[in-house]
Design an enzyme around this catalytic site. Sequence first.
Site, PDB file in Angstrom:
ATOM      1  N   GLY A 381       0.815  -1.198   0.000  1.00  8.23           N
ATOM      2  CA  GLY A 381       0.000   0.000   0.000  1.00  8.23           C
ATOM      3  C   GLY A 381       0.849   1.247   0.000  1.00  8.23           C
ATOM      4  O   GLY A 381       2.074   1.186   0.160  1.00  8.23           O
ATOM      5  N   PRO A 382       0.241   2.402  -0.166  1.00 13.35           N
ATOM      6  CA  PRO A 382       0.990   3.665  -0.201  1.00 13.35           C
ATOM      7  C   PRO A 382       1.626   3.960   1.153  1.00 13.35           C
ATOM      8  O   PRO A 382       1.252   3.370   2.172  1.00 13.35           O
ATOM      9  CB  PRO A 382      -0.095   4.707  -0.536  1.00 13.35           C
ATOM     10  CG  PRO A 382      -1.277   3.938  -0.989  1.00 13.35           C
ATOM     11  CD  PRO A 382      -1.200   2.605  -0.346  1.00 13.35           C
ATOM     12  N   PRO A 383       2.587   4.885   1.186  1.00 12.61           N
ATOM     13  CA  PRO A 383       3.198   5.252   2.474  1.00 12.61           C
ATOM     14  C   PRO A 383       2.171   5.873   3.417  1.00 12.61           C
ATOM     15  O   PRO A 383       1.287   6.616   2.996  1.00 12.61           O
ATOM     16  CB  PRO A 383       4.270   6.276   2.079  1.00 12.61           C
ATOM     17  CG  PRO A 383       4.520   6.037   0.630  1.00 12.61           C
ATOM     18  CD  PRO A 383       3.238   5.557   0.047  1.00 12.61           C
ATOM     19  N   VAL A 385      -0.140   4.398   5.415  1.00 13.14           N
ATOM     20  CA  VAL A 385      -1.447   3.782   5.652  1.00 13.14           C
ATOM     21  C   VAL A 385      -1.414   2.793   6.815  1.00 13.14           C
ATOM     22  O   VAL A 385      -2.423   2.160   7.116  1.00 13.14           O
ATOM     23  CB  VAL A 385      -1.979   3.079   4.373  1.00 13.14           C
ATOM     24  CG1 VAL A 385      -2.221   4.094   3.284  1.00 13.14           C
ATOM     25  CG2 VAL A 385      -1.020   1.998   3.900  1.00 13.14           C
ATOM     26  N   GLY A 386      -0.245   2.615   7.459  1.00 11.61           N
ATOM     27  CA  GLY A 386      -0.200   1.802   8.669  1.00 11.61           C
ATOM     28  C   GLY A 386       0.314   0.397   8.490  1.00 11.61           C
ATOM     29  O   GLY A 386       0.014  -0.474   9.309  1.00 11.61           O
ATOM     30  N   LYS A 387       1.126   0.158   7.459  1.00 16.83           N
ATOM     31  CA  LYS A 387       1.610  -1.209   7.221  1.00 16.83           C
ATOM     32  C   LYS A 387       2.539  -1.666   8.345  1.00 16.83           C
ATOM     33  O   LYS A 387       2.400  -2.774   8.875  1.00 16.83           O
ATOM     34  CB  LYS A 387       2.352  -1.268   5.868  1.00 16.83           C
ATOM     35  CG  LYS A 387       1.501  -0.894   4.685  1.00 16.83           C
ATOM     36  CD  LYS A 387       2.262  -1.042   3.380  1.00 16.83           C
ATOM     37  CE  LYS A 387       3.432  -0.093   3.287  1.00 16.83           C
ATOM     38  NZ  LYS A 387       3.031   1.317   3.278  1.00 16.83           N
ATOM     39  N   SER A 707      -2.955   3.020 -19.368  1.00 17.09           N
ATOM     40  CA  SER A 707      -4.275   3.474 -18.923  1.00 17.09           C
ATOM     41  C   SER A 707      -4.582   4.904 -19.329  1.00 17.09           C
ATOM     42  O   SER A 707      -5.715   5.351 -19.189  1.00 17.09           O
ATOM     43  CB  SER A 707      -4.384   3.324 -17.400  1.00 17.09           C
ATOM     44  OG  SER A 707      -3.454   4.153 -16.743  1.00 17.09           O
ATOM     45  N   LYS A 750      -7.456   5.106  -8.072  1.00 14.51           N
ATOM     46  CA  LYS A 750      -7.778   6.161  -9.037  1.00 14.51           C
ATOM     47  C   LYS A 750      -9.097   6.843  -8.699  1.00 14.51           C
ATOM     48  O   LYS A 750      -9.217   8.076  -8.733  1.00 14.51           O
ATOM     49  CB  LYS A 750      -7.821   5.577 -10.445  1.00 14.51           C
ATOM     50  CG  LYS A 750      -6.466   5.111 -10.966  1.00 14.51           C
ATOM     51  CD  LYS A 750      -6.603   4.448 -12.331  1.00 14.51           C
ATOM     52  CE  LYS A 750      -5.234   3.987 -12.854  1.00 14.51           C
ATOM     53  NZ  LYS A 750      -5.330   3.304 -14.159  1.00 14.51           N
TER      54      LYS A 750
END
Length: 802
Positions: A381-383, A385-387, A707, A750
């Site tokens: 996931g993106p930076p 987000v709590g990984k 895309s 998106k």
Amino acid sequence: MMTSPETEFIRILGAAPETGDTRLLRTTAKTPPTVLPILGLSDIVIFPGMVAPLLVDTVQSTRLIDDVVEGDRLLGLVLQRKPDIDNPQPEDLYEFGCGARVLKMLKFPDNTVRVLVEGLWRIRIKEYETQNPYLRAKIEILKDITQDDLEMTALARNAHRQFQEIIKLTPALSDQVKIAALNTEAPGNLTDLIAPNLNLNLEERQALLETPEVKQRMMRLRPLMDRELEVLTLSTKIQNEVTSSMAKSQRDFFLREQMRAIQRELGEGDPTATEVNTLREQVERNGLPEEVRKVAFKELERLGQMSPAVAEYAITRNYLDWLVNLPWSKSTVDTLDIATAQKILDEQHYGLEKVKERLLEFIAVVKLKQDLKGPILCFVGPPGVGKTSLGKSVADALGRKFVRISLGGVRDEAEIRGHRRTYVGALPGRIIQSLRRAESRNPVFLLDEIDKIGADFRGDPASALLEVLDPQQNNAFTDHYLDVPFDLSHVLFITTANWLDPIHPALRDRLEVITLPSYTATEKLQIAKRYLVPRQLEEHGLQPRQVRFPDPTLRRLITEYTHEAGVRQLEREVASLTRKAARKIISNTKPADQALVISADTLPEYLGHPKFISETAEKINELGIAMGLAWTPIGGEILFIEATRMPGKGRLMLTGSLGDVMKESAQTALSYLRSQAKNLRIDPAEFDKYDIHVHVPAGATPKDGPSAGATIVVALASLFIRKLVRSDVAMTGEISLRGRILRVGGIKEKVMAAARSGLKQVILPAENRNDWLEVPAEVREKMQAHFVKKISELIKTALKGK
């Protein structure tokens, strides 16, 4: 050619043997000569007053020596410019040399002659009279030019003092040189004594020989003596340090042996034996596997036979220390209460329902099957987000120890597998080191930033992780340092990554990927209220009753002061607000029980003007502009694509740091419009009369992917059909030459990016209809999605008018 023989020859001449062709010579010349035979020297410069042995090995030079011995025993000794010439000619010799006399001569059976010569005067060769059978030349004897003044006296005393220091630091100098140095007072003679006893090259010696002025000779000699003294001082220091180190090692060895002997006499135990026995007890007590026990006992036997002074002793001792202190059989008891685990996860993280569901499933299966091998989870996931923090929550929910290592920038395979014991300072890899610190064989092990592993000449750490992260193999993981298998199957490995593409395909195949999406504005609001604000208030020494952040304030903070997928920047802004609030409270005179309320309207007073303005605030009012959606490792983004045309020959120009795939999408879009010009009511001649320029802003940022094809074709259609694109709609999708809209990835990110930017409608490929259901319900309720299968539908939906 004549060379300087070995020192042994000096002893032979000094012995004055009674047998052999040996002649002791006396000089009978009373007046200085004006013509002398000239002998070339290859590797030595003779100074006046210097006595040196020489080796003669050529026929021409041997004849010269014979004639000199039969005559007045005088000759000129001149240095050759090139030492490898056997019979030097006048041009091969220097102009200045030394007049000398032969003291002794000794012939040997190999047709070589050894002579002992004594330097008499400096000479300068005026001209050569003959070259056969050897060189003869007219010479001029150069007398020392000296001045009897205070400067000369000072120079002489300084030279004498420095030479005495050099003598002290050079044991190899003979006693004759030391005695001569003490008894030589004349400055000229002193320089001629010092020069041959310094470590100078031939050019430096020749320069001193060519200088008849004594003061100038002293000046040239002084820096050479300074250099020699500095080199000798440093060499002596190094030698003393080496000797001291060796003496200390020997002293330590003898003292240890004496201590052992004293302890044996007193009936006390040997320290080495005591240490070995302690290690043996640890091996017995710590429950090592059978294979490891055998290796440990074998190393203990070797250790008991070594002396502690041996370097191998410390290496073996450290190795055994690692073996006995690893958690081979130690483990923590899992907390298998699903309700408790869910409560812990909900308390520490908001949302993330899929992740929590998977972890609760794992706990349920472990409760049914105790020997379950740990899964290999990968949080993507993106930076922000709590990984990483989620990994700690998993450990808390399971009641296990938590271990984290960061793999970002790791390029050395030894970081994972360790170094072999043959290397100096070798250690196990970070996997084994972390397990020893955890003191448990079943921790939750977080491998952070697995997508940022590098590779170079030291190996590929990603390949080393293949064994670690394979449940079928990691029950016998072998670290290079330990060289025995360690069971990692009880470890719950969790990896984190911002995106999957950089991860090695074979490694990616071993991972169970769980995607952590970007947070919606509503989720960020709840996270700020539940976690960020209370934490920052506590860290800044404030109570909740002292400062209040109403919901409208947090919403404006989220939309106008942050633009991210996670909540890191949001927490920094909350921290900034808290600091400013703390200062205001301290400096304010209001009653202490009155809370400071930070309203949405006063945010600019604290944080300045808003940092992010919605990109859709400006309506599309020009032809050839369309809004697309892009996926990035830090979440989704909206992307403007601009197209324009100018008179030309139908060329297509593409700018904006576009990748090859995106450039091909632009070619495909233009080809489709040309092929469908009649159906789209476009004059085909316009494609040949105009050059087309497609640009994607933010030119410094590389962009690629298929895309953007849908957005490019809409921008070009707007340009040629002469209709504006709708300002409230963004689109994504790959296009084909047959006019189809194909499936793309990253729909969730998106769509959420479109929602963050205030858009109300999106156009998506029909094949992505199921991905729309993955978008959070609150976002789907606010947005309208149009699903299209063909480019013709896309153009009708995106352009204004009928």
